[in-house]
Design an enzyme around this catalytic site. Structure first.
Site, mmCIF file in Angstrom:
data_model
loop_
_atom_site.group_PDB
_atom_site.id
_atom_site.type_symbol
_atom_site.label_atom_id
_atom_site.label_comp_id
_atom_site.label_asym_id
_atom_site.label_seq_id
_atom_site.Cartn_x
_atom_site.Cartn_y
_atom_site.Cartn_z
ATOM 1 N N LYS A 55 0.840 -1.203 0.000
ATOM 2 C CA LYS A 55 0.000 0.000 0.000
ATOM 3 C C LYS A 55 0.872 1.249 0.000
ATOM 4 O O LYS A 55 0.657 2.161 -0.803
ATOM 5 C CB LYS A 55 -0.889 0.027 1.257
ATOM 6 C CG LYS A 55 -2.134 -0.812 1.136
ATOM 7 C CD LYS A 55 -2.872 -0.858 2.452
ATOM 8 C CE LYS A 55 -3.846 -2.010 2.475
ATOM 9 N NZ LYS A 55 -4.289 -2.421 3.789
ATOM 10 N N GLN A 99 -5.020 -1.458 9.709
ATOM 11 C CA GLN A 99 -4.874 -2.781 9.100
ATOM 12 C C GLN A 99 -5.494 -3.846 10.009
ATOM 13 O O GLN A 99 -5.234 -3.887 11.211
ATOM 14 C CB GLN A 99 -3.384 -3.070 8.849
ATOM 15 C CG GLN A 99 -3.103 -4.378 8.148
ATOM 16 C CD GLN A 99 -3.643 -4.431 6.718
ATOM 17 O OE1 GLN A 99 -3.716 -3.427 6.023
ATOM 18 N NE2 GLN A 99 -4.046 -5.608 6.280
ATOM 19 N N ASP A 122 -11.478 2.621 4.284
ATOM 20 C CA ASP A 122 -11.877 1.216 4.177
ATOM 21 C C ASP A 122 -13.384 1.077 3.996
ATOM 22 O O ASP A 122 -13.860 -0.007 3.638
ATOM 23 C CB ASP A 122 -11.478 0.453 5.453
ATOM 24 C CG ASP A 122 -10.120 -0.211 5.335
ATOM 25 O OD1 ASP A 122 -9.820 -0.745 4.255
ATOM 26 O OD2 ASP A 122 -9.375 -0.200 6.332
#
Ligand code: GUN
Length: 295
Positions: A55, A99, A122
């Site tokens: 990422k 995460q 997200d």
């Protein structure tokens, strides 16, 4: 005999990333705005470390900036929440990505709920999940299903009236995937590991999404001839010739039946990261009252 078109997620993601890079360039010129993502990584899970490294690399490649917050696995929940509240308040942070998975002593829902929904790249916050369910298009949508939809649309121009079966009911993939397909006027069945006659359900699908986390569960004879098959699974298995990655679909069998199929790796995975970049761009624009560019 192989009939199916292999959907090249890597190439489609690279094309999307190039478009994002151009839009960021323009945003910097016109508004002096550079989208900035904060990535929070708790503990040392090797898979998570790889995801986060990928990422960060791609964030830089499109011209965004990022900060990484590495925290020890034994960090207290309150300490993590304090960090998130700080990132929420920081006007230079446009996107926050925690995460997952988090260590078991931390309440994941509480952490997701602490992220400012406007910065929730997200799309996991209940406000974003609710916005997707109620058809509000300005909300942030979870990256993996968003990427899957883009791959499906590469292959099927009009999804309206198609029968879609989503195997898997996670908050991250299965549920938002079903909502996105419903928004495209598909008739959607949500199936899962406890569905009776799962093979028969799958055989009805014009669009079949495997997101159940069971290696090669979906066999070739579960697939309707010509169907579009999207494989979200990333399962590490021990094969005779060493460890390998397989999806939720038995790829070689499916290849002979499906109309199009995503490979593992190189299908859905690269799209997830590209969509996270796109969500960060969207979040930065929305927080600065700038029109969100079309991609
Ligand atoms: N872990 C596995 N997939 C994801 C994802 O899409 N977002 C986050 N935050 N963590 C993950």
């Amino acid at each position: 005999m192989a009939n199916a078109t292999i959907i090249d997620g890597k190439a489609i993601a690279a094309k999307l990333s190039r478009k994002i890079a151009k839009k960021i360039d323009r945003l910097q010129d016109s508004c002096n705005l550079t989208p900035n993502l904060a990535v929070v990584l708790v503990g040392e899970d090797p898979a998570s470390q790889i995801y986060v490294r990928n990422k960060n690399k791609q964030v830089e490649e499109v011209g965004m900036t990022s900060s990484q917050h590495d925290l020890p696995a034994d960090i207290g929940e309150e300490e993590l929440l304090i960090l998130i509240r700080g990132l929420n308040k920081d006007p230079n942070v446009h996107g926050i990505l925690v995460q997952l998975p988090l260590p078991v002593h931390i309440d994941t829902n509480k952490v997701i709920g602490a992220v400012n929904p406007a910065k929730d790249v997200d799309g996991f916050h209940v406000l974003n999940a609710g916005a997707l369910m109620t058809g509000q298009t300005d909300a942030l949508v979870p990256c993996t299903p968003l990427g899957c939809l883009m791959l499906i649309k590469e292959h099927i121009k009009d999804l309206g009236g198609s029968k879609a079966v989503v195997v898997g009911r996670s908050n991250i993939v299965g549920k938002p995937m079903a909502q996105l397909l419903l928004r495209e006027n598909c008739t959607v069945t949500m199936a899962h590991s406890r569905t009776r006659e799962l093979a028969d359900e799958c055989r009805q699908a014009d669009i079949l999404v495997g997101a159940v986390g069971r290696p090669e569960l979906i066999r070739g004879d579960w697939i309707k001839p010509g169907a579009t098959v999207i494989d979200v699974g990333i399962n590490r298995i021990q094969a005779a010739d060493g460890k390998k990655l397989v999806g939720d679909v038995a790829f070689d069998e499916a290849l002979a039946v499906a109309g199009a199929i995503t490979p593992v790796p190189g299908g859905v995975g690269p799209m997830t990261i590209a969509c996270m970049l796109s969500n960060t761009l969207k979040a930065a624009c929305q927080q600065n009252d700038v029109d969100v560019p079309e991609l």
